[in-house]
Design an enzyme around this catalytic site. Structure first.
Site, PDB file in Angstrom:
ATOM      1  N   ASP A   7      50.095  -2.520  31.556  1.00  0.00           N
ATOM      2  CA  ASP A   7      50.965  -2.045  31.038  1.00  0.00           C
ATOM      3  C   ASP A   7      51.688  -1.009  31.908  1.00  0.00           C
ATOM      4  O   ASP A   7      51.002  -0.101  32.340  1.00  0.00           O
ATOM      5  CB  ASP A   7      50.441  -1.291  29.842  1.00  0.00           C
ATOM      6  CG  ASP A   7      51.569  -0.378  29.117  1.00  0.00           C
ATOM      7  OD1 ASP A   7      52.655  -0.951  28.797  1.00  0.00           O
ATOM      8  OD2 ASP A   7      50.917   0.637  28.634  1.00  0.00           O
ATOM      9  N   GLU A  67      53.252  -6.398  30.551  1.00  0.00           N
ATOM     10  CA  GLU A  67      54.650  -6.314  29.623  1.00  0.00           C
ATOM     11  C   GLU A  67      55.662  -5.843  30.273  1.00  0.00           C
ATOM     12  O   GLU A  67      55.644  -5.352  31.388  1.00  0.00           O
ATOM     13  CB  GLU A  67      54.123  -4.785  28.752  1.00  0.00           C
ATOM     14  CG  GLU A  67      55.132  -4.560  27.916  1.00  0.00           C
ATOM     15  CD  GLU A  67      54.605  -3.276  27.103  1.00  0.00           C
ATOM     16  OE1 GLU A  67      55.457  -2.477  26.897  1.00  0.00           O
ATOM     17  OE2 GLU A  67      53.431  -3.080  26.654  1.00  0.00           O
ATOM     18  N   HIS A 140      47.331   3.409  27.366  1.00  0.00           N
ATOM     19  CA  HIS A 140      47.742   2.217  28.049  1.00  0.00           C
ATOM     20  C   HIS A 140      46.972   1.387  28.594  1.00  0.00           C
ATOM     21  O   HIS A 140      47.229   0.070  28.722  1.00  0.00           O
ATOM     22  CB  HIS A 140      48.484   3.139  29.622  1.00  0.00           C
ATOM     23  CG  HIS A 140      49.245   4.137  29.132  1.00  0.00           C
ATOM     24  ND1 HIS A 140      50.648   3.647  28.698  1.00  0.00           N
ATOM     25  CD2 HIS A 140      49.620   5.335  29.181  1.00  0.00           C
ATOM     26  CE1 HIS A 140      51.779   4.699  28.808  1.00  0.00           C
ATOM     27  NE2 HIS A 140      50.834   5.726  28.763  1.00  0.00           N
TER      28      HIS A 140
END
Length: 163
Positions: A7, A67, A140
């Site tokens: 992330d 991501e 996260h």
């Protein structure tokens, strides 16, 4: 197969490693890489990428799910994240670790079955799918584990044939 989920973030980059055989997923490790706003931009980006490379080697990662940027109205905040994504891709390419990028709705869909799921719903499904008693923290890291699960759900069979 060992999957590194990322992330990406400028202040905090979440990471999570998941072991997957295509049907069963097991958490290996997770956490965040933090940078300080007092550091110069280039040092922050380099530190994140170097740390990702070290984590990939330490955890014997074979592939990465990350991501991607989901365009928002605030382009100025997206630019540093884009730089982090590029630096991480470069670092992993040097280690010959393939990277798959996924939009946030794709990750949400893979983990919850619904691309418009709320953050807490994704975190709860990460907890359930990986057998945690509590939702992995910080957020996260949980998001990074979701990115790893997304790769396991969508790309496992295709990737397994190539490895």
């Amino acid at each position: 197969m060992r999957i590194l989920g990322i992330d990406p973030g400028y202040a905090q980059t979440g990471w999570g490693v998941v072991e997957s055989d295509g049907q069963h997923n097991r958490p290996v490790s997770f956490g965040v890489i933090k940078t300080s706003p007092t550091q110069p931009d280039c040092e922050r980006i380099h530190f994140i990428a170097k740390s990702i490379g070290a984590l990939a080697l330490e955890n014997k990662v074979t592939i990465c799910g990350m991501e991607d940027i989901f365009f928002t109205k605030n382009v100025s905040s997206a630019i540093p994240v884009a730089k982090v994504i590029g630096a991480c891709i470069h670092q992993l390419a040097l280690l010959e670790i393939p990277v798959r990028l996924y939009s946030p709705p794709t990750i949400k869909s893979a983990v919850t079955g619904y691309g418009g799921a709320e953050k807490h719903q994704v975190q709860e499904m990460v907890r359930i799918l990986l057998g945690f008693e509590k939702i992995p923290k910080p957020d996260h890291a949980s998001d990074a584990l979701a990115a790893a699960l997304c790769l396991a759900v969508y790309d496992f069979a295709q990737i397994r044939m190539k490895l």
